[in-house]
Design an enzyme around this catalytic site. Structure first.
Site, PDB file in Angstrom:
ATOM      1  N   LYS A 179       0.857  -1.268  -0.045  1.00 14.97           N
ATOM      2  CA  LYS A 179       0.016   0.043   0.091  1.00 14.97           C
ATOM      3  C   LYS A 179       0.930   1.155   0.051  1.00 14.97           C
ATOM      4  O   LYS A 179       1.557   1.530   1.214  1.00 14.97           O
ATOM      5  CB  LYS A 179      -0.961  -0.003   1.350  1.00 14.97           C
ATOM      6  CG  LYS A 179      -1.975   1.082   0.996  1.00 14.97           C
ATOM      7  CD  LYS A 179      -2.289   1.846   2.456  1.00 14.97           C
ATOM      8  CE  LYS A 179      -1.707   2.824   2.943  1.00 14.97           C
ATOM      9  NZ  LYS A 179      -1.319   4.225   2.004  1.00 14.97           N
ATOM     10  N   GLU A 254      10.477   1.347  10.067  1.00 14.33           N
ATOM     11  CA  GLU A 254      11.463   2.425   9.934  1.00 14.33           C
ATOM     12  C   GLU A 254      10.765   3.625  10.370  1.00 14.33           C
ATOM     13  O   GLU A 254       9.779   4.037   9.564  1.00 14.33           O
ATOM     14  CB  GLU A 254      12.023   2.415   8.527  1.00 14.33           C
ATOM     15  CG  GLU A 254      12.724   1.126   8.046  1.00 14.33           C
ATOM     16  CD  GLU A 254      13.914   1.094   8.687  1.00 14.33           C
ATOM     17  OE1 GLU A 254      14.538   2.060   9.447  1.00 14.33           O
ATOM     18  OE2 GLU A 254      14.793  -0.052   8.423  1.00 14.33           O
ATOM     19  N   CYS A 288      14.010  10.891   6.599  1.00 19.35           N
ATOM     20  CA  CYS A 288      13.930  10.583   7.969  1.00 19.35           C
ATOM     21  C   CYS A 288      15.508  10.495   8.770  1.00 19.35           C
ATOM     22  O   CYS A 288      15.754  10.362   9.632  1.00 19.35           O
ATOM     23  CB  CYS A 288      13.447   9.367   8.298  1.00 19.35           C
ATOM     24  SG  CYS A 288      13.858   8.057   7.259  1.00 19.35           S
ATOM     25  N   GLU A 389      10.892  16.108  14.383  1.00 18.12           N
ATOM     26  CA  GLU A 389      11.457  15.995  13.234  1.00 18.12           C
ATOM     27  C   GLU A 389      10.939  17.354  12.328  1.00 18.12           C
ATOM     28  O   GLU A 389       9.606  17.295  12.254  1.00 18.12           O
ATOM     29  CB  GLU A 389      11.004  14.587  12.463  1.00 18.12           C
ATOM     30  CG  GLU A 389      11.596  14.295  11.370  1.00 18.12           C
ATOM     31  CD  GLU A 389      11.135  12.767  10.983  1.00 18.12           C
ATOM     32  OE1 GLU A 389      10.348  12.441  11.476  1.00 18.12           O
ATOM     33  OE2 GLU A 389      12.186  11.936  10.507  1.00 18.12           O
TER      34      GLU A 389
HETATM   35  P1  ADP Z   1       4.113  10.447   6.785  1.00 19.61           P
HETATM   36  O1  ADP Z   1       4.123  11.189   8.295  1.00 19.61           O
HETATM   37  O2  ADP Z   1       5.558  10.345   6.316  1.00 19.61           O
HETATM   38  O3  ADP Z   1       2.957  10.799   5.862  1.00 19.61           O
HETATM   39  P2  ADP Z   1       2.598   8.234   7.816  1.00 19.61           P
HETATM   40  O4  ADP Z   1       3.150   7.675   8.737  1.00 19.61           O
HETATM   41  O5  ADP Z   1       1.377   9.220   8.035  1.00 19.61           O
HETATM   42  O6  ADP Z   1       3.844   9.124   7.310  1.00 19.61           O
HETATM   43  O7  ADP Z   1       2.146   7.654   6.561  1.00 19.61           O
HETATM   44  C1  ADP Z   1       2.949   6.545   5.901  1.00 19.61           C
HETATM   45  C2  ADP Z   1       2.293   5.547   5.591  1.00 19.61           C
HETATM   46  O8  ADP Z   1       1.314   4.990   6.424  1.00 19.61           O
HETATM   47  C3  ADP Z   1       1.327   5.830   4.293  1.00 19.61           C
HETATM   48  O9  ADP Z   1       1.396   4.861   3.182  1.00 19.61           O
HETATM   49  C4  ADP Z   1       0.198   6.065   4.827  1.00 19.61           C
HETATM   50  O10 ADP Z   1      -0.995   6.074   4.088  1.00 19.61           O
HETATM   51  C5  ADP Z   1       0.226   4.963   5.968  1.00 19.61           C
HETATM   52  N1  ADP Z   1      -0.873   4.987   7.146  1.00 19.61           N
HETATM   53  C6  ADP Z   1      -0.921   6.069   7.801  1.00 19.61           C
HETATM   54  N2  ADP Z   1      -1.920   5.692   8.920  1.00 19.61           N
HETATM   55  C7  ADP Z   1      -2.285   4.411   8.765  1.00 19.61           C
HETATM   56  C8  ADP Z   1      -3.075   3.344   9.316  1.00 19.61           C
HETATM   57  N3  ADP Z   1      -3.719   3.744  10.318  1.00 19.61           N
HETATM   58  N4  ADP Z   1      -2.907   2.261   9.046  1.00 19.61           N
HETATM   59  C9  ADP Z   1      -2.269   1.797   7.761  1.00 19.61           C
HETATM   60  N5  ADP Z   1      -1.479   2.730   7.373  1.00 19.61           N
HETATM   61  C10 ADP Z   1      -1.604   3.776   7.543  1.00 19.61           C
END
Ligand code: ADP
Length: 488
Positions: A179, A254, A288, A389
């Site tokens: 995903k 990560e 990161c 960050e």
């Molecule tokens: P960033 O702050 O870099 O956008 P996130 O941690 O929000 O990082 O997102 C990283 C990935 O995790 C993306 O693919 C996002 O869609 C996914 N994501 C965010 N929330 C969830 C969740 N509750 N369950 C599964 N995937 C998630």
């Protein structure tokens, strides 16, 4: 090549078929430089994710029965196709992510390198024999594939964050669903197209775009998924860790970083400036492992700060398709708001802006998302930028007087991904490298990431390693066979 001429596949890949969401739902992908909608991709949820997991499960027996060399040949073929299509993939990446085109080209080569590395490393998944404790027994150790692996990936490296999971997962005999981040699904989908061209069997790679919570819920709720590899924020990583508890799913995480960058008094200052530039401004400060806190010995503070300011003045800010640009747009308005709030909070708490500090206009038709490279004097730990960050092109500096003080400042963080320091003293180099509570240490090096080395963090930056031979442990299970020989 005009970005508008890119042939963009925008559907999902499930079991070798290109499909939309079951209900026809879609969401837009936009160019962060212009806010222009460049594609609509499927807004999938639990049902489509279940299909993808089933397709990966069905592809498993054939895939894991192949030899490592057969799997390696297909991974290498995919890497070769990525390099063949490097320019097209780079343009697609800049279109949806905004990074300068030269960095996108670099990322495609970097992303392909994880596939070719894993293609070879898969041939070295050696087992073991261990001297047994009884005359009539033998101990054998096998390393076996895990099963269906799910990857959840971020927007900052739309291609490389997938291939560094995909390569080793497949090389070890697992099948895969990914995903990608909602901001950058097109680079993921383009990889899927090339995977088909390379001859990867249907179901070995599946790509699902859509609602993170619904997709994540199915990934963690479906017992066929045996391993999840996530790159993203610490906040979401913690949510996933809780979800993984239900079925005790294996995880690699990560997560966020907050990298310190230390310049000792004996450092080669020109090299330290070059390293700081590479570490701080890659991807417009949105990695990161970007240096986010600079600690500089008081005796070289003036020289280093002046050198950094000079180097920063040469950075050109603009849209990523302009070949002369090094600083592109931030990914979205939330990112802009965060960077702005870090700068204003630092100023409120006594810091001073030496250069930058504001958004810049790059011309008509462009979004208000371009932040000037910013140098701040007077960093302190009570500032948000001292604790969190920033994910933007902001370099805050603070002077220190002793090695112990520098190490204590560097380690004063819940994060532990990357740390950097510059010194010409070999004894100090080893002492400091050992004392830093970080998974990656750049000792006189601002760009340590490479396929053959283990990348990963400690503390709240996560666990698990990507790259190097170490990554293969993330995608295999150890099986111990206790072999009773019976009477001779
Ligand atoms: P960033 O702050 O870099 O956008 P996130 O941690 O929000 O990082 O997102 C990283 C990935 O995790 C993306 O693919 C996002 O869609 C996914 N994501 C965010 N929330 C969830 C969740 N509750 N369950 C599964 N995937 C998630």
């Amino acid at each position: 090549m005009n970005p508008n001429d890119l042939k963009i596949e925008s559907r999902n890949l499930i079991g070798g078929q290109w499909v939309g969401a079951a209900d026809g739902g879609a969401f837009p992908v936009t160019d962060p430089a212009t806010d222009r909608v460049v594609a609509q991709v499927p807004l999938c949820g639990a049902a489509e994710t279940r299909q993808a997991i089933e397709a990966a499960q069905a592809a498993g027996p054939d895939w894991r029965s192949r030899t490592a060399a057969e799997r390696g040949d297909l991974l290498r073929a995919l890497a070769d196709l990525m390099l063949r299509d490097r320019e097209r993939l780079a343009r697609l990446m800049t279109l949806e992510q905004g990074k300068p085109i030269s960095e996108s080209r670099g990322e495609i080569a970097y992303a392909a390198s994880f596939l070719s590395w894993a293609a070879e490393e898969g041939k070295r998944l050696y087992g073991e024999t261990i001297p047994a404790g009884h005359r009539d027994k033998r101990i054998l150790i096998l390393r076996q594939s895990i099963g269906v692996v799910a990857a959840i990936t971020p927007w900052n490296f739309p291609s490389a964050m997938i291939t560094r999971k995909l390569g080793p997962a497949l090389a070890c005999g697992n099948t895969f669903i990914v995903k990608p981040a909602e901001q950058t699904p097109l680079s993921a989908i383009a990889l899927g197209e090339l995977a088909q061209q390379a001859g990867l069997p249907p179901g070995v790679i599946n790509i699902i775009t859509g609602d993170p919570r619904a997709i994540g819920g199915e990934i963690f709720g479906n017992t066929a998924v045996r391993k999840v590899s996530f790159t993203g924020s610490t906040e979401v990583g913690k949510v996933l860790m809780r979800q993984a508890a239900d079925h005790v799913v294996r995880l690699s995480l990560e997560l966020g970083g907050h990298a310190p960058f230390i310049v000792f008094e004996d450092a080669d200052i020109d090299a330290a400036v070059a390293g700081a530039m590479a570490s701080k401004f890659r991807n417009t400060g949105q990695t990161c492992v970007c240096a986010n806190r600079f600690f500089v010995h008081e005796s070289v503070y003036g020289k280093f700060a002046a050198g950094l300011a000079r180097a920063m003045a040469s950075l050109r800010v603009g849209a990523g398709f302009d070949e002369s640009v090094q600083i592109g747009p931030l990914i979205d308005d939330d990112a802009v708001a965060k960077v702005q709030s870090h700068v204003s909070d630092a100023l409120d708490r006594g810091a001073k802006v030496r250069t930058g500090g504001n958004l810049v206009s790059v011309g008509a038709g462009f979004a208000n998302r371009f932040f000037a490279p910013t140098l701040i004097d007077g960093l302190s730990a009570d500032m948000r930028i001292g604790r969190e960050e920033t994910f933007g092109p902001v370099a805050p500096l603070r002077a220190f007087t002793s090695d112990d003080e520098a190490i204590a400042l560097a380690n004063d963080s819940p994060y532990g991904l990357a740390a950097y320091f510059y010194t010409r003293d070999a004894s100090r180099l080893m002492r400091v490298a050992e004392a830093l509570e970080y998974g990656i240490v750049g000792a006189n090096d601002g760009l340590p990431s490479i396929a053959q080395a283990p990348f990963g963090g400690v503390k709240q930056s996560g666990f698990g390693r990507e790259g190097g031979r170490h990554v293969m442990h993330e995608y295999t299970s150890v099986k111990y066979i206790s072999w009773g020989l019976g009477p001779a």
